[in-house]
Scaffold this motif. Structure first.
Motif, PDB file in Angstrom:
ATOM      1  N   VAL A 186      -9.619 -36.296   2.059  1.00 15.84           N
ATOM      2  CA  VAL A 186     -10.051 -35.606   3.280  1.00 15.84           C
ATOM      3  C   VAL A 186      -9.134 -35.868   4.483  1.00 15.84           C
ATOM      4  O   VAL A 186      -8.785 -34.931   5.202  1.00 15.84           O
ATOM      5  N   PRO A 187      -8.700 -37.133   4.713  1.00 13.83           N
ATOM      6  CA  PRO A 187      -7.761 -37.350   5.828  1.00 13.83           C
ATOM      7  C   PRO A 187      -6.491 -36.497   5.719  1.00 13.83           C
ATOM      8  O   PRO A 187      -5.940 -36.077   6.733  1.00 13.83           O
ATOM      9  N   ALA A 188      -6.043 -36.234   4.488  1.00 15.93           N
ATOM     10  CA  ALA A 188      -4.850 -35.404   4.312  1.00 15.93           C
ATOM     11  C   ALA A 188      -5.120 -33.956   4.749  1.00 15.93           C
ATOM     12  O   ALA A 188      -4.272 -33.330   5.389  1.00 15.93           O
ATOM     13  N   TYR A 189      -6.319 -33.450   4.430  1.00 12.37           N
ATOM     14  CA  TYR A 189      -6.672 -32.082   4.867  1.00 12.37           C
ATOM     15  C   TYR A 189      -6.757 -32.014   6.390  1.00 12.37           C
ATOM     16  O   TYR A 189      -6.246 -31.085   7.008  1.00 12.37           O
ATOM     17  N   ILE A 190      -7.404 -33.023   6.967  1.00 17.89           N
ATOM     18  CA  ILE A 190      -7.521 -33.075   8.430  1.00 17.89           C
ATOM     19  C   ILE A 190      -6.129 -33.154   9.061  1.00 17.89           C
ATOM     20  O   ILE A 190      -5.835 -32.513  10.063  1.00 17.89           O
ATOM     21  N   GLY A 191      -5.262 -33.953   8.435  1.00 16.77           N
ATOM     22  CA  GLY A 191      -3.894 -34.106   8.925  1.00 16.77           C
ATOM     23  C   GLY A 191      -3.135 -32.790   8.919  1.00 16.77           C
ATOM     24  O   GLY A 191      -2.402 -32.467   9.846  1.00 16.77           O
ATOM     25  N   LEU A 192      -3.352 -32.007   7.860  1.00 14.27           N
ATOM     26  CA  LEU A 192      -2.696 -30.703   7.740  1.00 14.27           C
ATOM     27  C   LEU A 192      -3.147 -29.780   8.868  1.00 14.27           C
ATOM     28  O   LEU A 192      -2.324 -29.182   9.572  1.00 14.27           O
ATOM     29  N   VAL A 193      -4.466 -29.685   9.057  1.00 12.18           N
ATOM     30  CA  VAL A 193      -5.014 -28.834  10.117  1.00 12.18           C
ATOM     31  C   VAL A 193      -4.518 -29.298  11.487  1.00 12.18           C
ATOM     32  O   VAL A 193      -4.051 -28.497  12.299  1.00 12.18           O
ATOM     33  N   GLY A 194      -4.579 -30.632  11.705  1.00  7.31           N
ATOM     34  CA  GLY A 194      -4.133 -31.192  12.980  1.00  7.31           C
ATOM     35  C   GLY A 194      -2.672 -30.905  13.282  1.00  7.31           C
ATOM     36  O   GLY A 194      -2.323 -30.553  14.406  1.00  7.31           O
ATOM     37  N   SER A 195      -1.826 -31.013  12.266  1.00  4.45           N
ATOM     38  CA  SER A 195      -0.390 -30.761  12.458  1.00  4.45           C
ATOM     39  C   SER A 195      -0.119 -29.299  12.796  1.00  4.45           C
ATOM     40  O   SER A 195       0.742 -28.987  13.615  1.00  4.45           O
ATOM     41  N   LEU A 196      -0.867 -28.407  12.134  1.00  5.73           N
ATOM     42  CA  LEU A 196      -0.709 -26.978  12.430  1.00  5.73           C
ATOM     43  C   LEU A 196      -1.150 -26.669  13.862  1.00  5.73           C
ATOM     44  O   LEU A 196      -0.485 -25.917  14.581  1.00  5.73           O
ATOM     45  N   ILE A 197      -2.264 -27.282  14.283  1.00  4.73           N
ATOM     46  CA  ILE A 197      -2.727 -27.100  15.659  1.00  4.73           C
ATOM     47  C   ILE A 197      -1.661 -27.607  16.636  1.00  4.73           C
ATOM     48  O   ILE A 197      -1.336 -26.952  17.632  1.00  4.73           O
ATOM     49  N   ASN A 198      -1.090 -28.772  16.323  1.00  2.89           N
ATOM     50  CA  ASN A 198      -0.062 -29.362  17.186  1.00  2.89           C
ATOM     51  C   ASN A 198       1.161 -28.451  17.310  1.00  2.89           C
ATOM     52  O   ASN A 198       1.732 -28.300  18.377  1.00  2.89           O
ATOM     53  N   THR A 199       1.551 -27.846  16.172  1.00  2.00           N
ATOM     54  CA  THR A 199       2.681 -26.902  16.188  1.00  2.00           C
ATOM     55  C   THR A 199       2.389 -25.766  17.158  1.00  2.00           C
ATOM     56  O   THR A 199       3.247 -25.369  17.952  1.00  2.00           O
ATOM     57  N   GLY A 200       1.153 -25.269  17.111  1.00  2.00           N
ATOM     58  CA  GLY A 200       0.735 -24.197  18.018  1.00  2.00           C
ATOM     59  C   GLY A 200       0.811 -24.621  19.478  1.00  2.00           C
ATOM     60  O   GLY A 200       1.317 -23.870  20.328  1.00  2.00           O
ATOM     61  N   ILE A 201       0.328 -25.828  19.764  1.00  2.00           N
ATOM     62  CA  ILE A 201       0.355 -26.344  21.137  1.00  2.00           C
ATOM     63  C   ILE A 201       1.789 -26.370  21.669  1.00  2.00           C
ATOM     64  O   ILE A 201       2.066 -25.936  22.796  1.00  2.00           O
ATOM     65  N   VAL A 202       2.717 -26.859  20.839  1.00  2.00           N
ATOM     66  CA  VAL A 202       4.127 -26.916  21.247  1.00  2.00           C
ATOM     67  C   VAL A 202       4.647 -25.515  21.567  1.00  2.00           C
ATOM     68  O   VAL A 202       5.283 -25.293  22.596  1.00  2.00           O
ATOM     69  N   MET A 203       4.359 -24.567  20.658  1.00  2.00           N
ATOM     70  CA  MET A 203       4.906 -23.223  20.818  1.00  2.00           C
ATOM     71  C   MET A 203       4.368 -22.540  22.070  1.00  2.00           C
ATOM     72  O   MET A 203       5.083 -21.806  22.753  1.00  2.00           O
ATOM     73  N   VAL A 204       3.113 -22.819  22.405  1.00  2.00           N
ATOM     74  CA  VAL A 204       2.508 -22.155  23.555  1.00  2.00           C
ATOM     75  C   VAL A 204       2.888 -22.820  24.877  1.00  2.00           C
ATOM     76  O   VAL A 204       3.242 -22.150  25.848  1.00  2.00           O
ATOM     77  N   TRP A 205       2.847 -24.161  24.933  1.00  2.00           N
ATOM     78  CA  TRP A 205       2.930 -24.834  26.226  1.00  2.00           C
ATOM     79  C   TRP A 205       4.236 -25.531  26.583  1.00  2.00           C
ATOM     80  O   TRP A 205       4.437 -25.895  27.732  1.00  2.00           O
ATOM     81  N   ILE A 206       5.101 -25.784  25.623  1.00  2.00           N
ATOM     82  CA  ILE A 206       6.377 -26.424  25.982  1.00  2.00           C
ATOM     83  C   ILE A 206       7.442 -25.343  26.180  1.00  2.00           C
ATOM     84  O   ILE A 206       7.699 -24.565  25.273  1.00  2.00           O
ATOM     85  N   PRO A 207       8.030 -25.277  27.382  1.00  2.00           N
ATOM     86  CA  PRO A 207       9.042 -24.238  27.632  1.00  2.00           C
ATOM     87  C   PRO A 207      10.317 -24.500  26.831  1.00  2.00           C
ATOM     88  O   PRO A 207      10.599 -25.651  26.493  1.00  2.00           O
ATOM     89  N   SER A 208      11.068 -23.434  26.528  1.00  2.00           N
ATOM     90  CA  SER A 208      12.254 -23.614  25.686  1.00  2.00           C
ATOM     91  C   SER A 208      13.349 -24.370  26.437  1.00  2.00           C
ATOM     92  O   SER A 208      14.189 -25.014  25.843  1.00  2.00           O
ATOM     93  N   GLN A 209      13.308 -24.305  27.763  1.00  2.00           N
ATOM     94  CA  GLN A 209      14.338 -24.974  28.552  1.00  2.00           C
ATOM     95  C   GLN A 209      13.692 -26.081  29.368  1.00  2.00           C
ATOM     96  O   GLN A 209      13.116 -25.833  30.408  1.00  2.00           O
ATOM     97  N   THR A 210      13.774 -27.338  28.895  1.00  2.00           N
ATOM     98  CA  THR A 210      13.165 -28.430  29.666  1.00  2.00           C
ATOM     99  C   THR A 210      14.209 -29.167  30.482  1.00  2.00           C
ATOM    100  O   THR A 210      13.888 -29.932  31.368  1.00  2.00           O
ATOM    101  N   LYS A 211      15.466 -28.930  30.166  1.00  2.00           N
ATOM    102  CA  LYS A 211      16.560 -29.644  30.817  1.00  2.00           C
ATOM    103  C   LYS A 211      17.333 -28.684  31.723  1.00  2.00           C
ATOM    104  O   LYS A 211      17.462 -27.523  31.382  1.00  2.00           O
ATOM    105  N   PRO A 212      17.857 -29.148  32.847  1.00  2.00           N
ATOM    106  CA  PRO A 212      18.698 -28.258  33.659  1.00  2.00           C
ATOM    107  C   PRO A 212      19.885 -27.771  32.825  1.00  2.00           C
ATOM    108  O   PRO A 212      20.428 -28.537  32.044  1.00  2.00           O
ATOM    109  N   LYS A 213      20.273 -26.515  33.021  1.00  2.00           N
ATOM    110  CA  LYS A 213      21.356 -25.888  32.244  1.00  2.00           C
ATOM    111  C   LYS A 213      22.630 -26.733  32.209  1.00  2.00           C
ATOM    112  O   LYS A 213      23.254 -26.880  31.176  1.00  2.00           O
ATOM    113  N   SER A 214      22.965 -27.305  33.376  1.00  2.00           N
ATOM    114  CA  SER A 214      24.252 -27.994  33.495  1.00  2.00           C
ATOM    115  C   SER A 214      24.402 -29.150  32.512  1.00  2.00           C
ATOM    116  O   SER A 214      25.495 -29.582  32.225  1.00  2.00           O
ATOM    117  N   ASP A 215      23.261 -29.660  32.013  1.00  2.00           N
ATOM    118  CA  ASP A 215      23.333 -30.821  31.133  1.00  2.00           C
ATOM    119  C   ASP A 215      23.757 -30.479  29.719  1.00  2.00           C
ATOM    120  O   ASP A 215      24.058 -31.349  28.938  1.00  2.00           O
TER     121      ASP A 215
END
Length: 420
Positions: free
Chosen positions: A183-212
């Motif tokens: 069961v922890p493995a199933y929960i882990g799978l669901v949790g990881s997929l949710i986490n992937t979604g969170i990243v895609m929605v809320w983390i912008p593609s550009q977090t660093k200033p361009k010049s860097d």
């Protein structure tokens, strides 16, 4: 979406300590908060599977030696992957790196849930090579914070670690006992997929200033030469040596901990789970209340010396402890020194290298722990068998007294002394 035309002045911005004009202040706070959520969820799932693994391995008929190999393989994969992951983050941005980490996590848990035989169980470790949620979150925070706020913001990630240990250890035990070992493995799978979604929605593609970005485009993802180049920056090598060796003996002890808590302390699995949760609570209290406060009042060098000195004392305490209650007392300065050392060294090291190399530096920092986990089961086993529990303490004491003298003597040039 929140790009601004200010990127051309990125260089001057960085120099004046103003950071990252590509994101507005409110957006930046939001991104940092999301990074904390991602790290907390990631670590919870990781600790959940760590707690269940010994039982799953046992149910498939894997003996303790075999389980040692399983641990070592996990360590090696994380070690090799850590630096490559850091370089990947430097080249393709923190968002891409976090998506890679969460997606790898999903595959990891999927394979784990299908592990009905020992070879499959070993195979399920493979995706661990790119599972680096913590360094990914550190990278996001490093990108969007000014150097002066970095130690504080990175320190709060330690709270996520605490949440992970407490929630993960508890959930792993409860879920596997109540509902079954997979069961922890199933929960882990669901949790990881949710986490992937969170990243895609809320983390912008550009977090660093361009010049860097321009410097890293052409470098390859894994090269010893690159690592040596980073080590040549003033103060990096010295601080890194302290980072690796100060906590090493205790690290070995922690790896052997499941065996020590059975043999030496005579604990049941449930009690040993509670002990881990107690550790997590301590970790959170220390990270939340103590580390940040001290970081704003003292210079980083002072704090580095302090944590090494406390570590030496912890070594003495461990050499003398006899019962699990002694250990609970020793755990307080132990967690303090661990948290302080980790936060301060990460902060010093990311400031000591150019901003285009922070991902690689964090990658190298993150590889310290898997390095311990790779050689640890072997060395720890020998120490414990030959010399007993107190040997970890004496080793800790000697190593840190040596490092303390080394730190008092060495003049490490640090660019910016106080965190505030």
């Amino acid at each position: 979406g929140t790009m601004s035309a200010k990127t051309s002045s990125g260089g001057e911005q960085e120099a004046s300590g103003m950071r990252n004009e590509t994101l507005g202040e409110a957006k930046r706070r939001q991104v940092i908060r999301v990074a904390y959520v991602i790290a907390a969820l990631d670590l919870t799932l990781l600790f959940m599977q760590m707690g269940v693994m010994p039982y799953l391995a046992k149910s498939l008929g894997l003996d303790s030696v075999g389980f040692g190999y399983l641990q070592t393989i996990f360590g090696v994969l994380q070690l090799v992957g850590g630096y490559i992951f850091g370089r990947f983050a430097d080249q393709f941005g923190a968002r891409a790196a976090l998506i890679l980490s969460c997606a790898s996590g999903s595959i990891f848990f999927l394979l784990m849930s299908l592990s009905t035989s020992i070879p499959l169980l070993f195979l399920s470790r493979l995706p661990a090579v790119f599972m680096h949620g913590m360094p990914g979150a550190q990278k996001v925070i490093t990108d969007v914070t000014a150097p002066s706020q970095r130690a504080g913001a990175l320190g709060k990630l330690g709270l996520c670690f605490g949440v992970g240990i407490i929630a993960g250890s508890a959930m792993g035990g409860v879920l596997s006992t109540k509902f079954g070992i997979y069961v922890p493995a199933y929960i882990g799978l669901v949790g990881s997929l949710i986490n992937t979604g969170i990243v895609m929605v809320w983390i912008p593609s550009q977090t660093k200033p361009k010049s860097d970005h321009h410097m890293t485009e052409h470098s390859d993802l894994f090269s010893i030469r690159e690592i040596l180049r980073l080590m040549k920056f003033p103060g990096v090598m010295e601080v890194f040596i302290v980072k690796v060796f100060a906590g090493l003996p205790i690290g070995l002890f922690m790896i052997m901990f499941s065996i020590i808590s059975m043999d030496f302390f005579g604990l049941e699995a449930v009690e040993s789970g509670y002990l881990m949760s107690y550790f997590g609570v301590l970790q959170m209290v220390v990270q939340g209340l103590v580390v940040g406060k001290l970081a704003s009042h003292c210079t980083e060098m002072t704090l580095l010396r302090l944590s090494v000195f406390v570590f030496a004392g912890v070594g003495l305490g461990m050499a003398l402890m006899r019962t699990v209650w002694h250990y609970c007392i020793v755990a307080v300065p132990l967690v303090f020194a661990f948290s302080m050392l980790a936060t301060i060294t990460d902060s010093i090291l990311t400031k000591a290298v150019p901003s285009s190399d922070t991902g690689a530096m964090l990658g190298i920092c993150a590889s310290v722990q898997p390095l311990t986990r790779t050689v640890g089961p072997t060395i720890g086993g020998v120490l414990y068998k030959q010399f007993g529990v107190s040997s970890f303490g004496y080793l800790q004491l000697m190593v840190n007294l040596g490092l303390f003298v080394y730190l008092l003597k060495s003049k490490i040039p640090l660019r910016e002394m106080k965190s505030q």
